[in-house]
Design an enzyme around this catalytic site. Sequence first.
Site, PDB file in Angstrom:
ATOM      1  N   TYR A 105      39.307  35.494  37.911  1.00 24.68           N
ATOM      2  CA  TYR A 105      38.040  34.759  37.879  1.00 24.68           C
ATOM      3  C   TYR A 105      37.218  35.080  36.630  1.00 24.68           C
ATOM      4  O   TYR A 105      36.313  34.347  36.274  1.00 24.68           O
ATOM      5  CB  TYR A 105      37.203  35.045  39.127  1.00 24.68           C
ATOM      6  CG  TYR A 105      37.761  34.436  40.410  1.00 24.68           C
ATOM      7  CD1 TYR A 105      38.927  33.696  40.404  1.00 24.68           C
ATOM      8  CD2 TYR A 105      37.102  34.600  41.623  1.00 24.68           C
ATOM      9  CE1 TYR A 105      39.443  33.149  41.558  1.00 24.68           C
ATOM     10  CE2 TYR A 105      37.616  34.052  42.792  1.00 24.68           C
ATOM     11  CZ  TYR A 105      38.784  33.331  42.762  1.00 24.68           C
ATOM     12  OH  TYR A 105      39.288  32.789  43.911  1.00 24.68           O
ATOM     13  N   ASP A 113      51.723  36.080  49.995  1.00 22.81           N
ATOM     14  CA  ASP A 113      52.166  34.959  50.847  1.00 22.81           C
ATOM     15  C   ASP A 113      52.490  35.470  52.247  1.00 22.81           C
ATOM     16  O   ASP A 113      52.114  34.856  53.259  1.00 22.81           O
ATOM     17  CB  ASP A 113      53.355  34.214  50.221  1.00 22.81           C
ATOM     18  CG  ASP A 113      54.375  35.147  49.589  1.00 22.81           C
ATOM     19  OD1 ASP A 113      54.084  36.344  49.417  1.00 22.81           O
ATOM     20  OD2 ASP A 113      55.486  34.678  49.263  1.00 22.81           O
TER      21      ASP A 113
END
Length: 369
Positions: free
Chosen positions: A143, A225
Amino acid sequence: MHDNNEILVLPGDGIGAEVVPVAVEVMKQVAKRFGVAVSFSEALVGGVAIDQTGSPLPEETLTKALSARALLLGAVGGPAWDELPTLERPERGLLGLRSGLSLFANLRPALLFAPLAEASSLKPELVAGLDILIVRELTGGIYFGEPRGVEMRNNERCGFNTYVYAEHEIERIARVAFELAQKRGHRLCSVDKANVLEVTQLWREVVTSVAPDYPDVALSHMYVDNAGMQLVREPKQFDVMVTGNMFGDILSDVAAMLTGSLGMLPSASLAADGRGLYEPVHGTAPDIAGQDKANPLATILSVAMMFRYSLDAPDAADAIEQAVDRVLESGFRTGDIVGRGILAGQTLIGTRAMGEQVLAQIDQLESAS
Ligand code: NAD
């Protein structure tokens, strides 16, 4: 205990201005009960600050924030300021506080109060008693990494961001997570994508290298995941999870939804010296603002986190959480946590009445002890 327990109150916009005063009342009563010296001041942030001063984070607010031990924030934003350019929007106030105070550790508990097990989208037996703490790195990672942007390459636009972590950034968030695990269930799961991304191979290496300093914490690693799958398959396997900014952003929202409502979710963002910003996860809820309908429990539970993490008063934190549990047990509900409708034994109440119920339960805890 600290000498300067100055609490800066930042109600912000929309329902922030309704839930924060209710939480402050709870804070005052609990501080008195547990002998925690606190003083309060208030400041402007977000849309209300834009309207009154032209800036979402006035200089005076930042100055006050820098000298406070902890900040209690409602939420910022709303349709009135949606048309402003990105750099002038209410959210900049929040981002300015995070970076101004170097709040690098974001703590997002996913705690399911037993009386609300029915409100989860998962089967009650999968989530009853759920108590996970997600520790998200908040000031680094993809970010904030440079270079970033969109540029022309081979006659087409290419967008790019940089996922970067320095060792010291990984080490300091890992230590926060290990220390939290020591105070809870002694299990820490670090989440990465080390099978694909070099930056998270380093993440795994650094987290593993500090583990010997915390021999009472069992460290495990999981690919992001799989972590997403496990959170909805068997969430109670987790105690504390630690991860980078982007994975933490996603996983904390997944974990949050296991518990039912936005109106129940507190958060904390901590600096290295234990100073912190405490706020509910929800926004300003313009659809119900000003109607005494907002659930103040997320903000009240944020106050509990403040007692635990910035004011060294875990007993006060426990008392608030216990009072909230008892209020729910007694059947009191704001509109967001009624589930599929009000059941026998339940009572629909508003923001202020919910605050009064929590205060009454704290009174009862007092007389019982
Ligand atoms: P929101 O969280 O404000 O509301 C989403 C839904 O949840 C709405 O239906 C709302 O009524 C309900 N809700 C939220 N909190 C509730 C509570 N305490 N009690 C009962 N119901 C509650 O999200 P949104 O609608 O996407 O955003 C509204 C505004 O808030 C936007 O301007 C957004 O930018 C801002 N926002 C601010 C923050 C923050 O300050 N941290 C976070 C998210 C959104």
